[in-house]
Design a protein around this motif. Structure first.
Motif, PDB file in Angstrom:
ATOM      1  N   LYS A   1       0.907  -0.928  -0.053  1.00 51.15           N
ATOM      2  CA  LYS A   1      -0.053   0.011  -0.060  1.00 51.15           C
ATOM      3  C   LYS A   1       0.862   1.314   0.003  1.00 51.15           C
ATOM      4  O   LYS A   1       1.758   1.393   1.125  1.00 51.15           O
ATOM      5  CB  LYS A   1      -1.058   0.213   1.124  1.00 51.15           C
ATOM      6  CG  LYS A   1      -1.782   1.066   1.135  1.00 51.15           C
ATOM      7  CD  LYS A   1      -2.629   1.160   2.428  1.00 51.15           C
ATOM      8  CE  LYS A   1      -3.864   2.180   2.502  1.00 51.15           C
ATOM      9  NZ  LYS A   1      -4.444   2.147   1.358  1.00 51.15           N
TER      10      LYS A   1
ATOM     11  N   ALA B   1      -3.753   4.482   8.053  1.00 48.16           N
ATOM     12  CA  ALA B   1      -3.211   3.178   7.329  1.00 48.16           C
ATOM     13  C   ALA B   1      -2.315   2.286   8.230  1.00 48.16           C
ATOM     14  O   ALA B   1      -2.431   0.989   8.174  1.00 48.16           O
ATOM     15  CB  ALA B   1      -2.521   3.600   6.201  1.00 48.16           C
TER      16      ALA B   1
ATOM     17  N   ILE C   1       3.468  -1.427   3.953  1.00 45.50           N
ATOM     18  CA  ILE C   1       3.153   0.208   3.748  1.00 45.50           C
ATOM     19  C   ILE C   1       4.355   0.785   3.094  1.00 45.50           C
ATOM     20  O   ILE C   1       5.813   0.736   3.827  1.00 45.50           O
ATOM     21  CB  ILE C   1       2.557   0.993   4.660  1.00 45.50           C
ATOM     22  CG1 ILE C   1       0.875   0.440   4.875  1.00 45.50           C
ATOM     23  CG2 ILE C   1       2.691   2.483   4.540  1.00 45.50           C
ATOM     24  CD1 ILE C   1       0.580   1.148   5.899  1.00 45.50           C
TER      25      ILE C   1
END
Length: 400
Positions: free
Chosen positions: A94, A107, A117
């Motif tokens: 992500k 997040a 991430i």
């Protein structure tokens, strides 16, 4: 004395931990924004996969290029890096549009064990290169511990690769650990004969490592634009070549520091010259005493290649940093291509470094496996080999 490194193997409990990982995803791109070399990306795979397997929650940080302070240059966003990462490793990632803020907070809160991430380009914030305490503290707040795996940035003391260590337990990733161990062994216990092959454009970037290696290497072989300065300092005309004539005295001093520099410090005896830099350039092979004023030296000649390869083949350790010619163009690629082939699969320790060197071995179809070690650091490798203490290395040798 060997450096004692604290690595992620020393952190036994990783499951569920928020692990901030500083990687070096500063990848070269073409004019269309497409990544042209994934070397540094691939080098971080062991660390990232290990953390995923240990069910850590992985947050990656990196810079990309040299954006102007606080300007979010669209070409330098991490989107293409994230896309390439997923394609190569088949790992979902992500990618965030910022380094911090509510979206990033949420997040990371929602990040599950084993997920990854990637935050936005850290250099989009001018505070990054200043190692600003508040910016650093904000980044550090996203992790429970910090892993530095960015050897290519280890010579910089920025927020995301050094400053975070002031706030979190800090460990070396597998890439950083390997770089430190290989280069430390090179400095402290090299197998001999030790040969240092140095090329590239300018003497300024190589002064420190040349001075350091003059007392360590059994032989120094010089090529590239760098060699032109030494050829000039030896009393020869280099024509219209790239040459730092204002560094003549420095070049003379470096050569004089070798007791017998004609044997231990070798410059080309013949060169490839041309009047232009192009794929269709007409070339001539000349002895260095015969270079006319209107031509440029753009590669080492066949006699020099033969001499250098003879020395390399007798060595027990070879360090190569910087191509001996303008290898990007076919008429001037023979020197670099020959050195790469000569070093590949040589039954000795071969250590390569520098962006152009790495690009060259890829260009000529060589696998990294053909060499003992290919460093991901250009400037970092040179400074390490100068004997300097690198900020990004220091933080993983300190007690935390």
């Amino acid at each position: 004395m060997p450096i004692s490194i604290r690595t992620i193997h020393d952190q036994l409990e990783l499951k569920g931990k928020r692990v901030l990982v500083r990687v070096d995803f500063n990848l070269p791109m073409d004019e269309n924004g497409k990544i042209t070399d994934t070397t540094r990306l691939e080098a971080t795979e062991p660390t990232i996969r290990y953390l995923i397997q240990k069910e850590a929650r992985v947050i990656l940080l990196s810079h990309l290029g040299r954006p102007k302070p606080n300007e979010h240059d669209e070409r330098l966003k991490m989107d293409e890096v994230a896309k390439t990462f997923s394609q190569i490793f088949k790992i979902p990632i992500k990618k965030m549009d910022k380094c911090f803020g509510k979206e990033v907070d949420q997040a990371i809160t929602n990040l599950k064990n084993g997920e990854v991430i990637l935050l936005e380009n850290t250099r989009f914030h001018c505070e990054e290169e200043k190692n600003d305490p508040q910016f650093t503290k904000t980044l550090a707040s996203y992790g429970d511990l910090f892993v530095n795996d960015a050897f290519g940035a280890a010579h910089r003391a920025h927020s995301s690769n050094v400053g975070i260590a002031d706030f979190l337990p800090t460990y070396a990733g597998f890439l950083l650990e390997k770089e430190i161990k290989v280069l430390t062994a090179l400095l402290e216990t090299p197998e001999r004969p030790l040969v240092f092959l140095v090329g590239g454009a300018k003497i300024d970037t190589k002064i420190g490592v040349l001075e350091h290696f003059l007392g360590k290497a059994d032989t120094v072989l010089v090529g590239g634009g760098l060699a032109n300065t030494f050829i000039h300092a030896s009393g020869y005309d280099v024509g219209n070549s790239l040459c730092e004539k204002d560094k003549e005295n420095l070049a003379k001093r470096l050569m004089a520091e070798c007791v017998d520099f004609h044997e231990r410090f070798l410059i080309p005896t013949d060169v490839i010259v041309s009047d232009k830099i192009a794929e269709d350039a007409k070339t001539f092979t000349l002895a260095i005493e015969n270079v006319p004023k209107d031509l440029k030296i753009l590669d080492i000649g066949p006699k020099t290649i033969e001499k250098y390869l003879q020395i390399i083949q007798k060595a027990k350790t070879v360090v190569w940093n910087g191509p001996p010619g303008l290898y990007e163009f076919t008429p001037f690629a023979r020197g670099t291509k020959s050195i790469a082939k000569g070093l590949s699969n040589l039954q000795t320790t071969t250590i390569l470094g520098g962006g152009d060197t790495v690009d060259a071995i890829r260009k000529f179809g060589h696998s990294f496996k053909e060499f003992s070690h290919v460093s991901t650091g250009g400037g970092a490798m040179l400074e390490f080999l100068e004997g300097k203490e690198l900020p990004g290395v220091k933080i993983v040798t300190m007690a935390k």
